[in-house]
Design a protein around this motif. Structure first.
Motif, PDB file in Angstrom:
ATOM      1  N   SER A   1       0.814  -1.221   0.000  1.00 13.69           N
ATOM      2  CA  SER A   1       0.000   0.000   0.000  1.00 13.69           C
ATOM      3  C   SER A   1       0.846   1.270   0.000  1.00 13.69           C
ATOM      4  N   LYS A   2       2.165   1.101   0.115  1.00  9.83           N
ATOM      5  CA  LYS A   2       3.108   2.234   0.164  1.00  9.83           C
ATOM      6  C   LYS A   2       2.715   3.232   1.248  1.00  9.83           C
ATOM      7  N   THR A   3       2.502   2.672   2.458  1.00 12.37           N
ATOM      8  CA  THR A   3       2.139   3.491   3.611  1.00 12.37           C
ATOM      9  C   THR A   3       3.057   3.160   4.783  1.00 12.37           C
ATOM     10  N   ILE A   4       3.098   4.079   5.711  1.00 14.03           N
ATOM     11  CA  ILE A   4       3.877   3.898   6.933  1.00 14.03           C
ATOM     12  C   ILE A   4       2.924   4.036   8.119  1.00 14.03           C
ATOM     13  N   LYS A   5       3.120   3.193   9.123  1.00 16.06           N
ATOM     14  CA  LYS A   5       2.294   3.211  10.339  1.00 16.06           C
ATOM     15  C   LYS A   5       3.242   3.341  11.522  1.00 16.06           C
ATOM     16  N   VAL A   6       2.872   4.208  12.471  1.00 14.09           N
ATOM     17  CA  VAL A   6       3.696   4.449  13.655  1.00 14.09           C
ATOM     18  C   VAL A   6       2.851   4.209  14.901  1.00 14.09           C
ATOM     19  N   GLU A   7       3.449   3.473  15.843  1.00 14.99           N
ATOM     20  CA  GLU A   7       2.814   3.207  17.141  1.00 14.99           C
ATOM     21  C   GLU A   7       3.869   3.442  18.209  1.00 14.99           C
ATOM     22  N   CYS A   8       3.471   4.098  19.300  1.00 12.55           N
ATOM     23  CA  CYS A   8       4.421   4.413  20.359  1.00 12.55           C
ATOM     24  C   CYS A   8       3.801   4.123  21.725  1.00 12.55           C
ATOM     25  N   LYS A   9       4.595   3.508  22.600  1.00 11.69           N
ATOM     26  CA  LYS A   9       4.169   3.216  23.967  1.00 11.69           C
ATOM     27  C   LYS A   9       4.969   4.095  24.922  1.00 11.69           C
ATOM     28  N   VAL A  10       4.238   4.759  25.835  1.00 12.21           N
ATOM     29  CA  VAL A  10       4.858   5.653  26.808  1.00 12.21           C
ATOM     30  C   VAL A  10       4.273   5.376  28.189  1.00 12.21           C
ATOM     31  N   PHE A  11       5.074   5.601  29.225  1.00 13.13           N
ATOM     32  CA  PHE A  11       4.538   5.560  30.581  1.00 13.13           C
ATOM     33  C   PHE A  11       3.703   6.830  30.772  1.00 13.13           C
TER      34      PHE A  11
ATOM     35  N   LEU B   1       0.631   2.400  31.126  1.00 12.75           N
ATOM     36  CA  LEU B   1       1.124   2.480  29.759  1.00 12.75           C
ATOM     37  C   LEU B   1       0.059   3.026  28.809  1.00 12.75           C
ATOM     38  N   LEU B   2       0.473   3.976  27.982  1.00  9.19           N
ATOM     39  CA  LEU B   2      -0.396   4.520  26.954  1.00  9.19           C
ATOM     40  C   LEU B   2       0.206   4.164  25.600  1.00  9.19           C
ATOM     41  N   THR B   3      -0.588   3.484  24.772  1.00 16.88           N
ATOM     42  CA  THR B   3      -0.160   3.150  23.414  1.00 16.88           C
ATOM     43  C   THR B   3      -0.854   4.125  22.474  1.00 16.88           C
ATOM     44  N   ILE B   4      -0.054   4.876  21.735  1.00 19.41           N
ATOM     45  CA  ILE B   4      -0.572   5.877  20.806  1.00 19.41           C
ATOM     46  C   ILE B   4      -0.312   5.377  19.392  1.00 19.41           C
ATOM     47  N   THR B   5      -1.368   5.342  18.600  1.00 19.07           N
ATOM     48  CA  THR B   5      -1.248   4.908  17.211  1.00 19.07           C
ATOM     49  C   THR B   5      -1.561   6.096  16.316  1.00 19.07           C
ATOM     50  N   PHE B   6      -0.742   6.258  15.291  1.00 13.37           N
ATOM     51  CA  PHE B   6      -0.931   7.353  14.338  1.00 13.37           C
ATOM     52  C   PHE B   6      -1.494   6.801  13.033  1.00 13.37           C
ATOM     53  N   GLN B   7      -2.198   7.655  12.303  1.00  8.79           N
ATOM     54  CA  GLN B   7      -2.800   7.247  11.038  1.00  8.79           C
ATOM     55  C   GLN B   7      -1.724   6.826  10.052  1.00  8.79           C
ATOM     56  N   GLU B   8      -2.080   5.860   9.219  1.00  6.85           N
ATOM     57  CA  GLU B   8      -1.173   5.482   8.141  1.00  6.85           C
ATOM     58  C   GLU B   8      -1.033   6.672   7.203  1.00  6.85           C
ATOM     59  N   SER B   9       0.167   6.852   6.698  1.00  8.08           N
ATOM     60  CA  SER B   9       0.374   7.935   5.738  1.00  8.08           C
ATOM     61  C   SER B   9       1.159   7.393   4.552  1.00  8.08           C
ATOM     62  N   ASN B  10       0.953   8.013   3.406  1.00  6.11           N
ATOM     63  CA  ASN B  10       1.602   7.562   2.180  1.00  6.11           C
ATOM     64  C   ASN B  10       3.103   7.788   2.251  1.00  6.11           C
ATOM     65  N   LEU B  11       3.836   6.804   1.754  1.00  2.00           N
ATOM     66  CA  LEU B  11       5.292   6.902   1.722  1.00  2.00           C
ATOM     67  C   LEU B  11       5.796   6.027   0.585  1.00  2.00           C
TER      68      LEU B  11
END
Length: 167
Positions: free
Chosen positions: A37-47, A104-114
């Motif tokens: 799909s030529k997309t990038i997905k980012v997920e981050c876990k923070v205290f 723990l908070l897991t933050i997911t960002f929208q997929e974006s074209n790359l």
């Protein structure tokens, strides 16, 4: 007298150990590229406690408002930079999940074209929570960019750390 001093010392030791939320100052994130799909997905876990302290505001992580999501996006825009060939890939908040038992908070960002091709240069800079915790902070990242590479791991332990890769 000696017993009273021992009890007082033990009390102070317990008090000092419980006054800190947790000794580990870290984030963990995944950056995944989907070649189809030529997309990038980012997920981050923070205290959560560390993250809110660094944001300088309190928020109900179980029910984030539009303003809360905007504050999180702005914080990541400043402290979590993904660039391809010098062009910044913006992160737009998608969702979050709070695990109270792990703080723990897991933050997911929208997929974006790359659209990546051989010769493109990737730069990832993650300075999350460094303003708040300095040298105590460590940010671990897993990068998945098939077909260029299966997995790469990177850890930033100071503000000037960046992951650079030429595809």
């Amino acid at each position: 007298m000696r017993q009273k001093l021992s009890i007082a010392f033990l009390f102070l030791l317990v008090l000092s150990l419980t006054s800190f939320t947790h000794p580990l100052k870290a984030t963990s994130s995944l950056i995944a590229f989907n070649a189809d799909s030529k997309t990038i997905k980012v997920e981050c876990k923070v205290f959560v406690d560390d993250f809110l302290s660094s944001l300088g505001r309190d928020m109900n992580v179980n029910r984030l408002t539009k303003k809360d999501k905007s504050v999180i996006e702005k914080y990541f825009d400043k402290n979590y930079i993904i660039k391809v060939n010098g062009k910044k890939n913006p992160l737009k908040f998608d969702s979050s999940e709070y695990s109270e038992s792990f703080n723990l908070l897991t933050i997911t960002f929208q997929e974006s074209n790359l659209n990546l091709k051989k010769g493109d240069k990737l730069l990832v800079t993650n300075t999350l929570l460094f303003d708040e915790f300095g040298f105590l902070q460590s940010n671990r990242m897993e990068l998945r960019f098939p077909p260029f590479f299966k997995e790469a791991y990177f850890e930033s332990t100071k503000v000037k750390d960046s992951f650079i890769h030429t595809f």
